[in-house]
Design an enzyme around this catalytic site. Structure first.
Site, PDB file in Angstrom:
ATOM      1  CE1 TYR A  17       4.975  23.652  -4.177  1.00 29.20           C
ATOM      2  CE2 TYR A  17       2.992  23.051  -5.393  1.00 29.20           C
ATOM      3  CZ  TYR A  17       4.363  23.012  -5.246  1.00 29.20           C
ATOM      4  OH  TYR A  17       5.132  22.345  -6.158  1.00 29.20           O
ATOM      5  CD  GLU A  39       5.936  16.930  -7.438  1.00 30.12           C
ATOM      6  OE1 GLU A  39       5.162  15.961  -7.560  1.00 30.12           O
ATOM      7  OE2 GLU A  39       5.535  18.104  -7.353  1.00 30.12           O
ATOM      8  CD1 TRP A  47       0.436  19.717  -3.734  1.00 29.07           C
ATOM      9  CD2 TRP A  47       2.101  18.228  -3.788  1.00 29.07           C
ATOM     10  NE1 TRP A  47       1.628  20.414  -3.709  1.00 29.07           N
ATOM     11  CE2 TRP A  47       2.670  19.509  -3.748  1.00 29.07           C
ATOM     12  CE3 TRP A  47       2.957  17.131  -3.827  1.00 29.07           C
ATOM     13  CZ2 TRP A  47       4.041  19.742  -3.731  1.00 29.07           C
ATOM     14  CZ3 TRP A  47       4.319  17.358  -3.816  1.00 29.07           C
ATOM     15  CH2 TRP A  47       4.855  18.639  -3.769  1.00 29.07           C
TER      16      TRP A  47
END
Length: 178
Positions: A17, A39, A47
């Site tokens: 990512y 998000e 995350w």
């Protein structure tokens, strides 16, 4: 964001990512929608949790097809709430479905979601937050900021000495054109 540039390289989830998505411009509306949905689902969690569940999210939300998700009714909502592979938070699920419909409206008015973002760029972080709060559900300062940073509308995804930063600058994200 220096911590992420130190933590992510070589990590099985953060690494790809960080190296190939975070901070790069995103041109596809479904991909932008995916970032917004992820998000939203990250709120209050790490995350890493979201990245580990990303493939399950893609399956559950049909590759984040805006048109499909916008049509979700009660059957799909129940299916999502029962899906142990994703984050089963009713408010987050409702926000993602609602926001798909909002994006459809933005597409009709501006050609695409990216066109709407481009029309408003550049804005300060605070102005973006106010715009997102008026437009979408479940988008506070952190969610809005991370969405915009991750898609190239705000700077700060990588340190200047991070090797990925040079590739991001070469891709000319919107924040470099302010």
């Amino acid at each position: 964001m220096s911590e992420y540039c130190d933590l992510a390289p070589g990590h099985p989830f953060h690494g790809p990512y960080h190296d190939h998505e975070y901070g790069f411009p995103v041109g596809d509306d479904d991909a932008l929608f995916e970032r917004l949905a992820l998000e939203i689902n990250q709120a209050g969690l790490s995350w890493l949790t979201v990245l580990k569940k990303r493939e399950a999210f893609r399956l559950a939300f049909e590759d984040f097809s805006i048109d499909r998700v916008a049509r979700y009714g009660e059957t799909e909502r129940r299916r999502l709430l029962d899906d142990v592979g994703i984050i089963r938070n009713r408010l987050k699920i409702e926000a993602v479905i609602h926001n798909a419909g909002v994006i459809q409206t933005l597409q009709a008015r501006h050609g695409d979601f990216r066109g709407w973002l481009d029309q408003h760029h550049p804005l300060s972080h605070g102005d973006w937050v106010r715009l997102f709060k008026r437009t979408f559900k479940f988008t506070g300062p952190e969610i809005t900021g991370e969405f915009l940073m991750s898609t190239g509308y705000l700077p700060g995804a990588h340190r200047d000495d991070c090797p990925v930063q040079a590739r991001i600058l070469a891709a000319a994200p919107p924040w470099t054109r302010s």
